[in-house]
Write a protein that holds these residues in place. Structure first.
Motif, PDB file in Angstrom:
ATOM      1  N   ALA A  33     -12.894  33.037  83.503  1.00  0.00           N
ATOM      2  CA  ALA A  33     -11.189  32.805  83.560  1.00  0.00           C
ATOM      3  C   ALA A  33     -10.568  33.882  84.624  1.00  0.00           C
ATOM      4  CB  ALA A  33     -10.468  33.002  82.255  1.00  0.00           C
ATOM      5  N   VAL A  34     -11.060  34.969  84.612  1.00  0.00           N
ATOM      6  CA  VAL A  34     -10.675  35.975  85.635  1.00  0.00           C
ATOM      7  C   VAL A  34     -10.904  35.523  87.272  1.00  0.00           C
ATOM      8  CG1 VAL A  34     -10.979  38.239  86.605  1.00  0.00           C
ATOM      9  CG2 VAL A  34     -10.613  38.042  84.229  1.00  0.00           C
ATOM     10  N   GLY A  35     -12.157  35.100  87.262  1.00  0.00           N
ATOM     11  CA  GLY A  35     -12.457  34.640  88.628  1.00  0.00           C
ATOM     12  C   GLY A  35     -11.763  33.265  89.120  1.00  0.00           C
ATOM     13  N   LEU A  36     -11.475  32.297  88.081  1.00  0.00           N
ATOM     14  CA  LEU A  36     -10.739  31.393  88.503  1.00  0.00           C
ATOM     15  C   LEU A  36      -9.287  31.972  88.530  1.00  0.00           C
ATOM     16  CD1 LEU A  36     -10.001  28.363  88.337  1.00  0.00           C
ATOM     17  CD2 LEU A  36      -9.680  28.450  85.996  1.00  0.00           C
ATOM     18  N   ALA A  78     -11.355  32.971  98.298  1.00  0.00           N
ATOM     19  CA  ALA A  78     -10.887  31.815  97.007  1.00  0.00           C
ATOM     20  C   ALA A  78     -12.395  31.107  96.849  1.00  0.00           C
ATOM     21  CB  ALA A  78      -9.761  30.820  97.718  1.00  0.00           C
ATOM     22  N   THR A  79     -13.042  30.677  97.860  1.00  0.00           N
ATOM     23  CA  THR A  79     -14.444  30.020  97.583  1.00  0.00           C
ATOM     24  C   THR A  79     -15.110  30.998  96.777  1.00  0.00           C
ATOM     25  OG1 THR A  79     -14.132  28.717  99.661  1.00  0.00           O
ATOM     26  CG2 THR A  79     -16.055  28.805  98.694  1.00  0.00           C
ATOM     27  N   VAL A  80     -15.302  31.943  97.225  1.00  0.00           N
ATOM     28  CA  VAL A  80     -16.338  32.814  96.234  1.00  0.00           C
ATOM     29  C   VAL A  80     -15.803  33.075  94.988  1.00  0.00           C
ATOM     30  CG1 VAL A  80     -17.300  35.146  95.982  1.00  0.00           C
ATOM     31  CG2 VAL A  80     -17.016  34.163  98.608  1.00  0.00           C
ATOM     32  N   ALA A  81     -14.487  33.219  94.878  1.00  0.00           N
ATOM     33  CA  ALA A  81     -13.952  33.398  93.250  1.00  0.00           C
ATOM     34  C   ALA A  81     -14.305  32.029  92.537  1.00  0.00           C
ATOM     35  CB  ALA A  81     -12.544  33.830  93.358  1.00  0.00           C
ATOM     36  N   TYR A  82     -14.009  31.009  93.104  1.00  0.00           N
ATOM     37  CA  TYR A  82     -14.170  29.818  92.414  1.00  0.00           C
ATOM     38  C   TYR A  82     -15.692  29.532  91.979  1.00  0.00           C
ATOM     39  CZ  TYR A  82      -9.692  28.092  93.540  1.00  0.00           C
ATOM     40  OH  TYR A  82      -8.081  28.117  93.786  1.00  0.00           O
ATOM     41  N   THR A  83     -16.716  29.890  93.213  1.00  0.00           N
ATOM     42  CA  THR A  83     -17.904  29.763  92.689  1.00  0.00           C
ATOM     43  C   THR A  83     -18.493  30.711  91.690  1.00  0.00           C
ATOM     44  OG1 THR A  83     -18.314  29.092  95.241  1.00  0.00           O
ATOM     45  CG2 THR A  83     -20.479  30.064  93.734  1.00  0.00           C
TER      46      THR A  83
END
Length: 240
Positions: free
Chosen positions: A128-131, A190-195
């Protein structure tokens, strides 16, 4: 890890690996263990225990077959005739008493092992934090992109341009390039966080659905994470 395929001649016998109960015969599927030597034992109330020590290689499987024999009574061991049964052999000798064959006990279901939900909660919270970080970076990237369009429009409306920009537009063009760099940076973050959020979510679901040791998995279902460049997912394998 390695695996043990254990079979016992009597159903309902308790099976232990390194002193730990892993179920009753017949076992459903393999018993997963760390590579190395392991002691496998079978116990039953009416039978003599049997054990075997096997070595399991990393990623390999060892087959263990345990044969347990009925427990002999004291009268049978000493050859003394019991009341109402048995027959004499030779001159007054008494042979062992043949009793009825032991009836194997029906296997009793083991109480389900309680699953530790702390890793699931921790992985879910981290996902959830990463999202949230991914969403924040996406919003920041969109805002920077909007700022860049506004800066570019202002330069064009003033009749200037950044390629071979005159001195009057050098500052504005530098700010435009800085804004474009921020758009790229926020987009990559953002891409890294979503992954990362997706991988953590897959790990949480995998841990929650993975069959517990010593319990019967319906259809032998296995849930495995799958990640490749551009996407990630969960693979469910089973046999019915």
């Amino acid at each position: 890890m390695g695996a043990l395929k254990v079979s016992v001649t009597v159903a309902g016998a308790e099976v232990l690996v390194d002193g730990k109960n892993v179920g009753r015969a017949p076992l459903e599927g393999e018993v997963f263990v760390d590579p190395g030597e392991h002691r496998v034992e079978a116990r039953h109330l009416d039978y003599e225990p049997a054990s075997q020590t096997v070595s399991v290689a990393k990623g390999g499987m060892a087959e263990v077959k345990l044969a347990i024999t009925p427990v002999r009574s004291e009268a049978q061991a000493t050859g003394v005739k019991t009341e109402g049964s048995g027959s004499a052999t030779g001159a007054g000798g008494l042979g062992p008493v043949a009793g009825p064959p032991a009836v194997p006990m029906e296997p009793q279901p083991l109480p389900p092992e309680k699953r530790n939900w702390v890793p699931v909660i921790a992985l879910g919270a981290a996902s959830a934090v990463g999202l949230g970080v991914g969403i924040g970076m996406t919003v920041a990237s969109n805002n920077a992109s909007a700022d860049g369009h506004a800066q570019a429009d202002a330069i064009l409306k003033a009749g200037g341009g950044c390629p071979d920009a005159p001195a009057a537009y050098s500052q504005a063009c530098a700010e435009l390039r800085s804004t474009a760099s921020r758009v790229n940076t926020f987009g990559r973050a953002a891409t890294v966080a979503y992954t990362a959020s997706g991988v953590l979510a897959i790990a949480a679901v995998t841990y929650a659905l993975w069959p517990r040791p010593g319990t019967k998995a319906s259809g032998k279902v296995r849930v495995l994470p799958e990640t490749q460049v551009g996407y990630g997912g969960i693979v469910v394998q089973g046999a019915w």
